[in-house]
Design a protein around this motif. Structure first.
Motif, PDB file in Angstrom:
ATOM      1  N   LYS A  37       0.703  -1.221   0.036  1.00  0.00           N
ATOM      2  CA  LYS A  37       0.108   0.051  -0.023  1.00  0.00           C
ATOM      3  C   LYS A  37       0.862   1.165   0.124  1.00  0.00           C
ATOM      4  O   LYS A  37       0.169   2.235   0.157  1.00  0.00           O
ATOM      5  N   LYS A  38       1.968   1.141  -0.310  1.00  0.00           N
ATOM      6  CA  LYS A  38       2.954   2.278  -0.229  1.00  0.00           C
ATOM      7  C   LYS A  38       2.900   2.664  -1.818  1.00  0.00           C
ATOM      8  O   LYS A  38       3.215   4.275  -1.845  1.00  0.00           O
ATOM      9  N   TYR A  39       2.655   1.990  -2.664  1.00  0.00           N
ATOM     10  CA  TYR A  39       2.835   2.643  -4.013  1.00  0.00           C
ATOM     11  C   TYR A  39       1.649   2.387  -4.811  1.00  0.00           C
ATOM     12  O   TYR A  39       1.274   1.078  -4.969  1.00  0.00           O
ATOM     13  N   SER A  40       0.837   3.127  -5.327  1.00  0.00           N
ATOM     14  CA  SER A  40      -0.251   2.992  -6.218  1.00  0.00           C
ATOM     15  C   SER A  40       0.134   2.632  -7.832  1.00  0.00           C
ATOM     16  O   SER A  40       1.332   3.195  -7.969  1.00  0.00           O
ATOM     17  N   ALA A  41      -0.946   2.341  -8.318  1.00  0.00           N
ATOM     18  CA  ALA A  41      -0.654   2.244 -10.069  1.00  0.00           C
ATOM     19  C   ALA A  41      -0.383   3.495 -10.560  1.00  0.00           C
ATOM     20  O   ALA A  41       0.594   3.732 -11.208  1.00  0.00           O
ATOM     21  N   TYR A  42      -1.068   4.547 -10.172  1.00  0.00           N
ATOM     22  CA  TYR A  42      -0.893   5.915 -10.743  1.00  0.00           C
ATOM     23  C   TYR A  42       0.634   6.456 -10.210  1.00  0.00           C
ATOM     24  O   TYR A  42       1.571   6.839 -11.176  1.00  0.00           O
ATOM     25  N   ALA A  43       1.192   6.175  -8.919  1.00  0.00           N
ATOM     26  CA  ALA A  43       2.821   6.546  -8.758  1.00  0.00           C
ATOM     27  C   ALA A  43       3.580   5.501  -9.573  1.00  0.00           C
ATOM     28  O   ALA A  43       4.746   6.120  -9.919  1.00  0.00           O
ATOM     29  N   LEU A  44       3.281   4.419  -9.603  1.00  0.00           N
ATOM     30  CA  LEU A  44       4.410   3.425 -10.503  1.00  0.00           C
ATOM     31  C   LEU A  44       4.521   3.700 -12.064  1.00  0.00           C
ATOM     32  O   LEU A  44       5.348   3.772 -12.475  1.00  0.00           O
ATOM     33  N   LYS A  45       3.166   4.085 -12.306  1.00  0.00           N
ATOM     34  CA  LYS A  45       3.024   4.588 -13.865  1.00  0.00           C
ATOM     35  C   LYS A  45       3.694   5.740 -14.138  1.00  0.00           C
ATOM     36  O   LYS A  45       4.438   5.701 -15.160  1.00  0.00           O
ATOM     37  N   GLN A  46       3.647   6.815 -13.052  1.00  0.00           N
ATOM     38  CA  GLN A  46       4.236   8.016 -13.552  1.00  0.00           C
ATOM     39  C   GLN A  46       6.060   7.907 -13.692  1.00  0.00           C
ATOM     40  O   GLN A  46       6.386   8.514 -14.495  1.00  0.00           O
ATOM     41  N   THR A  47       6.409   7.149 -12.896  1.00  0.00           N
ATOM     42  CA  THR A  47       7.935   6.707 -12.989  1.00  0.00           C
ATOM     43  C   THR A  47       8.299   5.961 -14.415  1.00  0.00           C
ATOM     44  O   THR A  47       9.005   6.305 -15.190  1.00  0.00           O
ATOM     45  N   CYS A  48       7.254   5.018 -14.611  1.00  0.00           N
ATOM     46  CA  CYS A  48       7.521   4.449 -15.913  1.00  0.00           C
ATOM     47  C   CYS A  48       7.422   5.177 -17.056  1.00  0.00           C
ATOM     48  O   CYS A  48       8.059   5.093 -17.951  1.00  0.00           O
ATOM     49  N   VAL A  49       6.419   6.044 -17.107  1.00  0.00           N
ATOM     50  CA  VAL A  49       6.080   6.921 -18.343  1.00  0.00           C
ATOM     51  C   VAL A  49       7.339   7.937 -18.643  1.00  0.00           C
ATOM     52  O   VAL A  49       7.736   8.097 -19.614  1.00  0.00           O
ATOM     53  N   ARG A  50       7.805   8.450 -17.428  1.00  0.00           N
ATOM     54  CA  ARG A  50       9.063   9.328 -17.579  1.00  0.00           C
ATOM     55  C   ARG A  50      10.339   8.543 -18.085  1.00  0.00           C
ATOM     56  O   ARG A  50      10.765   9.156 -18.759  1.00  0.00           O
ATOM     57  N   GLU A  51      10.317   7.295 -17.638  1.00  0.00           N
ATOM     58  CA  GLU A  51      11.662   6.396 -18.213  1.00  0.00           C
ATOM     59  C   GLU A  51      11.460   5.806 -19.587  1.00  0.00           C
ATOM     60  O   GLU A  51      12.131   5.915 -20.371  1.00  0.00           O
ATOM     61  N   LEU A  52      10.087   5.282 -19.886  1.00  0.00           N
ATOM     62  CA  LEU A  52       9.734   4.937 -21.321  1.00  0.00           C
ATOM     63  C   LEU A  52       9.837   6.140 -22.390  1.00  0.00           C
ATOM     64  O   LEU A  52      10.024   5.964 -23.497  1.00  0.00           O
ATOM     65  N   GLY A  53       9.408   7.378 -21.863  1.00  0.00           N
ATOM     66  CA  GLY A  53       9.147   8.481 -22.651  1.00  0.00           C
ATOM     67  C   GLY A  53       8.354   8.222 -23.949  1.00  0.00           C
ATOM     68  O   GLY A  53       8.516   7.909 -24.793  1.00  0.00           O
ATOM     69  N   THR A  54       6.803   8.192 -23.537  1.00  0.00           N
ATOM     70  CA  THR A  54       5.948   7.845 -24.646  1.00  0.00           C
ATOM     71  C   THR A  54       5.112   9.194 -25.069  1.00  0.00           C
ATOM     72  O   THR A  54       3.946   9.555 -24.636  1.00  0.00           O
ATOM     73  N   PRO A  55       5.465   9.650 -25.900  1.00  0.00           N
ATOM     74  CA  PRO A  55       5.020  11.099 -26.443  1.00  0.00           C
ATOM     75  C   PRO A  55       3.792  10.984 -26.976  1.00  0.00           C
ATOM     76  O   PRO A  55       2.699  11.810 -26.964  1.00  0.00           O
ATOM     77  N   ILE A  56       3.609  10.103 -27.818  1.00  0.00           N
ATOM     78  CA  ILE A  56       2.488   9.814 -28.790  1.00  0.00           C
ATOM     79  C   ILE A  56       1.409   8.970 -27.959  1.00  0.00           C
ATOM     80  O   ILE A  56       0.120   9.475 -27.929  1.00  0.00           O
ATOM     81  N   GLU A  57       1.641   7.825 -27.561  1.00  0.00           N
ATOM     82  CA  GLU A  57       0.674   7.092 -26.634  1.00  0.00           C
ATOM     83  C   GLU A  57       0.857   7.328 -25.220  1.00  0.00           C
ATOM     84  O   GLU A  57       2.050   6.800 -24.581  1.00  0.00           O
ATOM     85  N   HIS A  58      -0.043   7.848 -24.442  1.00  0.00           N
ATOM     86  CA  HIS A  58      -0.018   8.027 -23.205  1.00  0.00           C
ATOM     87  C   HIS A  58      -0.373   6.829 -22.432  1.00  0.00           C
ATOM     88  O   HIS A  58      -1.624   6.381 -22.525  1.00  0.00           O
ATOM     89  N   ILE A  59       0.226   6.268 -21.799  1.00  0.00           N
ATOM     90  CA  ILE A  59      -0.182   5.070 -20.827  1.00  0.00           C
ATOM     91  C   ILE A  59      -1.125   5.628 -19.604  1.00  0.00           C
ATOM     92  O   ILE A  59      -0.445   6.191 -18.848  1.00  0.00           O
ATOM     93  N   THR A  60      -2.247   5.342 -19.677  1.00  0.00           N
ATOM     94  CA  THR A  60      -3.190   5.657 -18.605  1.00  0.00           C
ATOM     95  C   THR A  60      -3.019   4.837 -17.253  1.00  0.00           C
ATOM     96  O   THR A  60      -2.511   3.498 -17.430  1.00  0.00           O
ATOM     97  N   THR A  61      -3.438   5.015 -16.243  1.00  0.00           N
ATOM     98  CA  THR A  61      -3.220   4.024 -14.699  1.00  0.00           C
ATOM     99  C   THR A  61      -4.174   2.863 -15.349  1.00  0.00           C
ATOM    100  O   THR A  61      -3.699   1.766 -14.695  1.00  0.00           O
ATOM    101  N   GLN A  62      -5.187   2.908 -15.921  1.00  0.00           N
ATOM    102  CA  GLN A  62      -6.111   1.837 -16.194  1.00  0.00           C
ATOM    103  C   GLN A  62      -5.197   0.939 -17.068  1.00  0.00           C
ATOM    104  O   GLN A  62      -5.109  -0.334 -16.887  1.00  0.00           O
ATOM    105  N   CYS A  63      -4.748   1.311 -18.158  1.00  0.00           N
ATOM    106  CA  CYS A  63      -3.583   0.581 -18.927  1.00  0.00           C
ATOM    107  C   CYS A  63      -2.360  -0.058 -18.194  1.00  0.00           C
ATOM    108  O   CYS A  63      -2.306  -1.426 -18.363  1.00  0.00           O
ATOM    109  N   PHE A  64      -1.887   0.605 -17.178  1.00  0.00           N
ATOM    110  CA  PHE A  64      -0.729   0.309 -16.490  1.00  0.00           C
ATOM    111  C   PHE A  64      -1.243  -0.874 -15.542  1.00  0.00           C
ATOM    112  O   PHE A  64      -0.633  -2.163 -15.527  1.00  0.00           O
ATOM    113  N   MET A  65      -2.447  -0.622 -15.053  1.00  0.00           N
ATOM    114  CA  MET A  65      -3.004  -1.767 -14.139  1.00  0.00           C
ATOM    115  C   MET A  65      -3.175  -3.072 -14.983  1.00  0.00           C
ATOM    116  O   MET A  65      -2.993  -4.294 -14.425  1.00  0.00           O
ATOM    117  N   GLU A  66      -3.690  -3.102 -16.191  1.00  0.00           N
ATOM    118  CA  GLU A  66      -3.913  -4.276 -16.814  1.00  0.00           C
ATOM    119  C   GLU A  66      -2.719  -5.004 -17.366  1.00  0.00           C
ATOM    120  O   GLU A  66      -2.600  -6.107 -17.131  1.00  0.00           O
TER     121      GLU A  66
END
Length: 91
Positions: A37-66
């Motif tokens: 319960k320290k890290y939510s999907a939203y928090a984990l996804k934010q770091t992921c998106v910064r590292e992957l650099g996805t300028p055209i396709e934005h990974i939503t929290t729902q997508c990350f959870m799936e």
């Protein structure tokens, strides 16, 4: 100007980004028996998106959870925060 497309479902990502996201999760996280319960999907996804650099396709929290579920993680809703989840994940 770059147009960003929100991708709500893991299955709707381009094959390339789906593979990159899967590799990111597999290389970054491990599963554990209990929900973290320290890290939510939203928090984990934010770091992921910064590292992957996805300028055209934005990974939503729902997508990350799936993607997390697809890789065998368990998701449980974050209380009082619709659309966000905790996982049995070690970071």
């Amino acid at each position: 100007e770059v147009i960003t497309i929100n991708i709500y479902h893991f299955s709707d990502l381009s094959p390339e980004l789906r593979e990159r996201l899967t590799e990111y999760i597999a290389n970054r996280f491990t599963s554990r028996k209990t929900i973290n319960k320290k890290y939510s999907a939203y928090a984990l996804k934010q770091t992921c998106v910064r590292e992957l650099g996805t300028p055209i396709e934005h990974i939503t929290t729902q997508c990350f959870m799936e993607a997390m579920i697809d890789l065998g993680y368990t998701a449980t809703p974050v209380p009082k925060r619709d659309g966000d989840w905790f996982f049995n994940v070690s970071v």
